[in-house]
Motif scaffolding. Structure first.
Motif: not given
Length: 310
Positions: A155-169, A147-153, A196-203
């Protein structure tokens, strides 16, 4: 299990299925290296104090984990679900409400090792490196019965950010890959988060289980106070303190983790003073735990607890 492990175990003159299972688990424990650590799973269902609805959902998850192999052998199941056959659950809720313990209970119930993914070793500031680390974990875990356990998930599976520059993309590309990778994983994984609010809702909508862990109510707090005190101080001392434990459960909102820590502190205080666990050491242990959050019992609260506990 990889073929090499089976061959190696076969050369050891195994005499029982139990012995073979043990050797398989031992053989695969080092495969994830520094990216994930095995977590001891010493808890049982009796240790887990949660709401009845949540308990039923956790038992459903454990049943599906046991039954899934035979289910996915059916032609109809494989046709209707060509992907997404993994069993992924999200545990969300405040710290100390039992998310990690629930993962430990489920792994122990299944007879599987629980591996906590080390976010410090996985998350990288360099674009693409985080996804590469996760890919290594999932590729290895796919050949392990764990069983894999991702604590503080979040930090990995966060919402996508608004694209403002190449780094965001590039960052969003990394996020997309992470979400797709875990969704495509065919094994058993538990993600835990306080945000939970920081996670991508589609995910989250595509996960098989999304379970909410709430802070315990007074009845649940009393059960935790009693269980931990009885195991550490004995049933006789617990009976002697029962009225005090009732008042503490009713008057002081705490999580299960805070109650455990308060009792542990109180026990060591009592041992240092050469006295049995009593209301005074419980109050001292409780206050030390509350001070971590910048609060403490008021003189009035302490007076009420002492007076009504007599």
């Amino acid at each position: 299990v990889v073929v090499g492990d089976i061959a190696a175990i076969g050369r050891q003159q195994v005499t029982s299925a139990v012995q073979a299972r043990h050797l398989v688990r031992e053989a695969q424990r080092s495969r994830l290296g520094h990216l994930a650590q095995r977590v001891a799973c010493t808890f049982t269902w009796d240790d887990l104090v949660v709401a009845d609805g949540l308990r039923a959902a956790l038992e459903d998850f454990a049943f599906e984990a046991r039954d899934r192999a035979s289910f996915w052998e059916q032609d109809a199941a494989r046709r209707l679900f060509p992907r997404g056959r993994g069993l992924i659950s999200l545990f969300s809720g405040p710290p100390g409400t039992g998310k990690t313990m629930a993962a430990q209970v489920i792994a122990a119930d299944l007879g599987l090792d629980l591996f906590r993914v080390d976010l410090a070793g996985v998350v990288s500031k360099y674009v693409g490196e985080t996804s590469q680390n996760l890919e290594r974990i999932l590729a290895q875990a796919a050949h392990m019965d764990i069983v894999l356990f991702f604590d503080e998930a979040d930090a990995l599976f966060s919402k996508r950010t608004e694209v403002k520059d190449a780094h965001d993309r590039f960052a969003n590309t990394d996020t997309d890959y992470l979400l797709q990778a875990i969704e495509s994983y065919d094994g058993i994984a538990i993600l835990a988060t306080n945000k939970k609010a920081n996670l991508d809702t589609a995910f989250t909508r595509r996960l098989r289980y999304v379970l909410e862990f709430a802070e315990p109510d007074a009845t649940q707090r009393l059960r935790i106070w009693r269980q931990i005190t009885a195991e550490l101080a004995g049933p006789e001392r617990t009976q002697a303190l029962d009225q005090h434990l009732r008042l503490l459960a009713e008057d002081v909102p705490l999580t299960g983790a805070q109650i455990k820590a308060a009792i542990l502190t109180a026990l060591f205080m009592a041992r240092r003073q050469g006295r049995p666990l009593d209301l005074e050491t419980l109050l001292a242990g409780l206050n030390r735990e509350l001070l971590k959050e910048g609060r403490a019992l008021s003189g009035r609260e302490v007076g009420n607890l002492r007076r009504h506990g007599q």
